[in-house]
Design an enzyme around this catalytic site. Structure first.
Site, PDB file in Angstrom:
ATOM      1  N   ASP A 120      56.144   1.297  52.198  1.00  0.00           N
ATOM      2  CA  ASP A 120      55.152   1.069  51.020  1.00  0.00           C
ATOM      3  C   ASP A 120      55.588  -0.133  50.711  1.00  0.00           C
ATOM      4  O   ASP A 120      55.930  -0.240  49.339  1.00  0.00           O
ATOM      5  CB  ASP A 120      55.267   2.149  50.277  1.00  0.00           C
ATOM      6  CG  ASP A 120      53.829   2.217  49.679  1.00  0.00           C
ATOM      7  OD1 ASP A 120      52.954   1.461  49.832  1.00  0.00           O
ATOM      8  OD2 ASP A 120      53.914   2.930  48.405  1.00  0.00           O
ATOM      9  N   HIS A 124      49.001  -4.380  51.080  1.00  0.00           N
ATOM     10  CA  HIS A 124      49.251  -4.730  49.474  1.00  0.00           C
ATOM     11  C   HIS A 124      50.870  -5.334  49.778  1.00  0.00           C
ATOM     12  O   HIS A 124      51.570  -4.768  50.494  1.00  0.00           O
ATOM     13  CB  HIS A 124      49.091  -3.564  48.601  1.00  0.00           C
ATOM     14  CG  HIS A 124      50.160  -2.394  48.731  1.00  0.00           C
ATOM     15  ND1 HIS A 124      51.209  -2.472  48.178  1.00  0.00           N
ATOM     16  CD2 HIS A 124      49.929  -1.321  49.417  1.00  0.00           C
ATOM     17  CE1 HIS A 124      51.780  -1.285  48.408  1.00  0.00           C
ATOM     18  NE2 HIS A 124      50.949  -0.591  49.115  1.00  0.00           N
ATOM     19  N   GLU A 161      48.694  -3.270  43.697  1.00  0.00           N
ATOM     20  CA  GLU A 161      47.908  -2.138  44.382  1.00  0.00           C
ATOM     21  C   GLU A 161      48.546  -0.946  43.669  1.00  0.00           C
ATOM     22  O   GLU A 161      47.932   0.055  43.365  1.00  0.00           O
ATOM     23  CB  GLU A 161      48.263  -2.262  45.931  1.00  0.00           C
ATOM     24  CG  GLU A 161      47.508  -1.096  46.622  1.00  0.00           C
ATOM     25  CD  GLU A 161      48.309   0.084  46.718  1.00  0.00           C
ATOM     26  OE1 GLU A 161      48.034   1.086  47.326  1.00  0.00           O
ATOM     27  OE2 GLU A 161      49.542   0.254  46.181  1.00  0.00           O
ATOM     28  N   GLU A 162      49.972  -1.148  43.255  1.00  0.00           N
ATOM     29  CA  GLU A 162      50.570   0.166  42.713  1.00  0.00           C
ATOM     30  C   GLU A 162      50.254   0.509  41.368  1.00  0.00           C
ATOM     31  O   GLU A 162      50.563   1.759  40.811  1.00  0.00           O
ATOM     32  CB  GLU A 162      52.204  -0.134  42.968  1.00  0.00           C
ATOM     33  CG  GLU A 162      52.775  -0.199  44.429  1.00  0.00           C
ATOM     34  CD  GLU A 162      52.446   1.197  45.082  1.00  0.00           C
ATOM     35  OE1 GLU A 162      52.093   2.211  44.798  1.00  0.00           O
ATOM     36  OE2 GLU A 162      52.830   1.194  46.294  1.00  0.00           O
ATOM     37  N   HIS A 165      57.853   6.007  46.976  1.00  0.00           N
ATOM     38  CA  HIS A 165      57.993   5.527  45.696  1.00  0.00           C
ATOM     39  C   HIS A 165      59.367   5.937  45.079  1.00  0.00           C
ATOM     40  O   HIS A 165      59.364   6.259  43.812  1.00  0.00           O
ATOM     41  CB  HIS A 165      56.716   6.187  44.907  1.00  0.00           C
ATOM     42  CG  HIS A 165      55.412   5.563  45.033  1.00  0.00           C
ATOM     43  ND1 HIS A 165      54.342   6.140  44.166  1.00  0.00           N
ATOM     44  CD2 HIS A 165      55.149   4.700  45.831  1.00  0.00           C
ATOM     45  CE1 HIS A 165      53.452   5.225  44.766  1.00  0.00           C
ATOM     46  NE2 HIS A 165      53.638   4.340  45.787  1.00  0.00           N
TER      47      HIS A 165
END
Length: 507
Positions: free
Chosen positions: A287, A275, A320-321, A448
């Site tokens: 990420d 992603h 995606e998130e 995150h």
């Protein structure tokens, strides 16, 4: 990787040669490899792992970081950072000879505008802290409600899973149910249909329950810690609650970027995905700039090799998130013939965790928290395991729990696999022996957060895992025989057809 829900704790699975280790805060299996799968390339014979370098990946990661830095500090979907990052990926792919495409999709964006409230009003007042004692379910409906707190079949794994569980449920009460065998969407829908004003879904492992109800619910929905739920139930019949969620859903449009090799069988496609978007809170370097950069470098180097037997399609997923939207929309948009042409899907989400591990997705379905993997997924797992075993690197299986972009492919019956360096699970003392790092600390403590930046990425992890990525891509570009039974196409010598028999001409 989505901030959805923590993986269930797997059971110990210990074949005779295995040693006890822990993955993502749970027990797992140490894989030492059992030899090469039929039809796959020997790891030492693979060329692509020598071409895909950490320096090449680092350059892409640094460029993605610069893009985030100059565009609001992130690459979240529907932001300038995402658009410029997509422009970068497209440009890099075009330079390598690909013809990338932007594939758009419509979706509903759920946003929470202020902190949720969960308060016990009686028999004594108690304030519960958001993100510590409970968390809002993604796609929870908005509302500010007060009512009796009523447990629903609380000690059962099927708590709230059927309409019958809510027989006699008082109108306007807040349902308290336990996480278990059915989806959070089903529990929430059943509660709303029974007249509940809201619902608290209680976790059965550490921490607040980070989950989603899938689509906007009719009532506010939150997920609590075990301790919070048990305290509410223990309060008894006089329990009264206030539950508030401030959120909304809006219609949005975004896009994925895809590109495929010019050569290779069109009806036996190897898909490779990561992603491209980050969370809004930060630049998302682990990420998932780490996964994006790795497959981008792999695509560029693959283009330098002789044409593959099987077509290889690279996908850079959007949104995606917000709930795996880009990959899900992609799979949903495929017709039956297009789905059948996809031999397998490889997913790479978070490859540079600062306190990393080497985790291979559980294609054999041996861990308790794994979704049932489609046939062929075990062969993908073994291909990764064999590569790392040949390089004397320990690997562990990690749950196929539905937390990343492989989810829609698995649901469609497409064999899936991939690598992961760890997220919000805690490293054990035993794992330190194999990977280094610090015991008692999450694999990625910056998950995150704004601290998921260039200063907190582990290049050793990327160096090791990117070799596995390149090896698997090259292996399956040559043959997917162990995965889907399709043998490589070979050029056969023309059939011998004589012009004559003896003195007599035939043609």
């Amino acid at each position: 990787m989505p901030n959805s829900q923590r993986s269930p704790r797997p059971r110990r699975h210990l074949p005779p040669s295995a040693k006890r280790l822990a993955c993502a805060g749970a027990s797992a299996t140490l894989v030492l490899g059992l030899g090469l799968a039929p039809g796959t390339a020997n790891a030492d014979a693979a060329v692509l792992p020598t071409l895909v370098t950490t320096d090449g990946i680092r350059e892409h990661v640094e460029n993605l970081n610069t893009i985030a830095e100059y565009n609001g500090g992130n690459r979240a979907t529907n932001t300038p950072g995402y658009d410029v990052a997509a422009d970068y990926v497209v440009d890099q792919l075009e330079r390598a000879g690909y013809r990338p495409k932007r594939e758009t999709y419509d979706y509903e964006l759920w946003e929470e505008h202020s902190e949720a409230v969960l308060t016990q009003l009686s028999p004594q007042r108690r304030e519960f802290a958001p993100e510590e004692d409970f968390a809002t379910m993604s796609y929870s409906g908005a509302g500010d409600v007060t009512g009796a707190g009523v447990p629903v079949d609380y000690d059962s794994q099927d708590s709230g899973c059927t309409a019958g569980d809510f027989t006699g449920f008082p109108d306007g009460a807040v349902a308290i149910v336990k996480r278990g065998s059915c989806t959070f969407q089903a529990k929430t829908s059943n509660a709303a249909d029974a007249g509940a004003a809201g619902i608290v879904i209680v976790n059965h492992e550490d921490g607040p329950l980070l989950g989603t109800v899938g689509e906007e619910s009719a009532i506010p929905s939150v997920g609590s810690t075990t301790e919070t739920g048990d305290a509410l139930v223990a309060a008894g019949e006089g329990l009264e609650l206030r539950l508030k969620v401030d959120a909304s859903v809006t219609e949005r449009t975004s896009y994925n970027v895809t590109a495929e090799t010019k050569g290779g069988a069109r009806d036996n496609v190897v898909m490779v995905g990561a992603h491209l978007d980050s969370v809004p809170e930060g630049p998302g370097i682990n990420d998932n700039a780490s996964g994006t950069a790795t497959i981008l470098e792999t695509a560029q180097q693959l283009a330098k090799l002789e044409g593959p037997n099987n077509r290889v399609r690279f996908a850079f997923w959007g949104t995606e998130e917000q709930g795996l939207v880009g990959s899900t929309k992609y799979v949903e948009g495929l017709n039956e013939k297009q789905r059948e042409r996809i031999a397998l899907y490889l997913n790479f989400d978070m490859l540079g965790s600062p306190n990393y591990g080497r985790f291979v997705y559980d294609g054999r379905g041996e861990l308790e928290g794994s979704l049932p993997p489609p046939s062929g997924s075990g062969a993908i797992q073994k291909t990764f395991e064999d590569y790392f075993q040949q390089h004397d690197l320990v690997t562990e299986p990690t749950e196929f729990s539905g937390r990343s972009d492989y989810s829609a492919f698995m649901e469609a019956g497409i064999a899936s696999g991939g690598l992961f360096s760890g997220g919000d699970g805690t490293k054990t003392e035993e794992q330190v022996d194999y990977y280094g790092g610090t015991a008692g600390v999450d694999f990625d403590p910056n998950y995150h957060t704004p601290q998921d930046d260039l200063d907190n990425i582990n290049w050793r992890a990327i160096d090791e895992l990117s070799g596995g990525v390149a090896h698997a891509v090259e292996t399956f570009s040559k043959s997917t025989l162990p995965v889907n039974g399709v043998a490589p196409r070979t050029l056969r010598a023309p059939e011998f057809r004589p012009d004559r028999v003896g003195d007599l001409w035939l043609r």
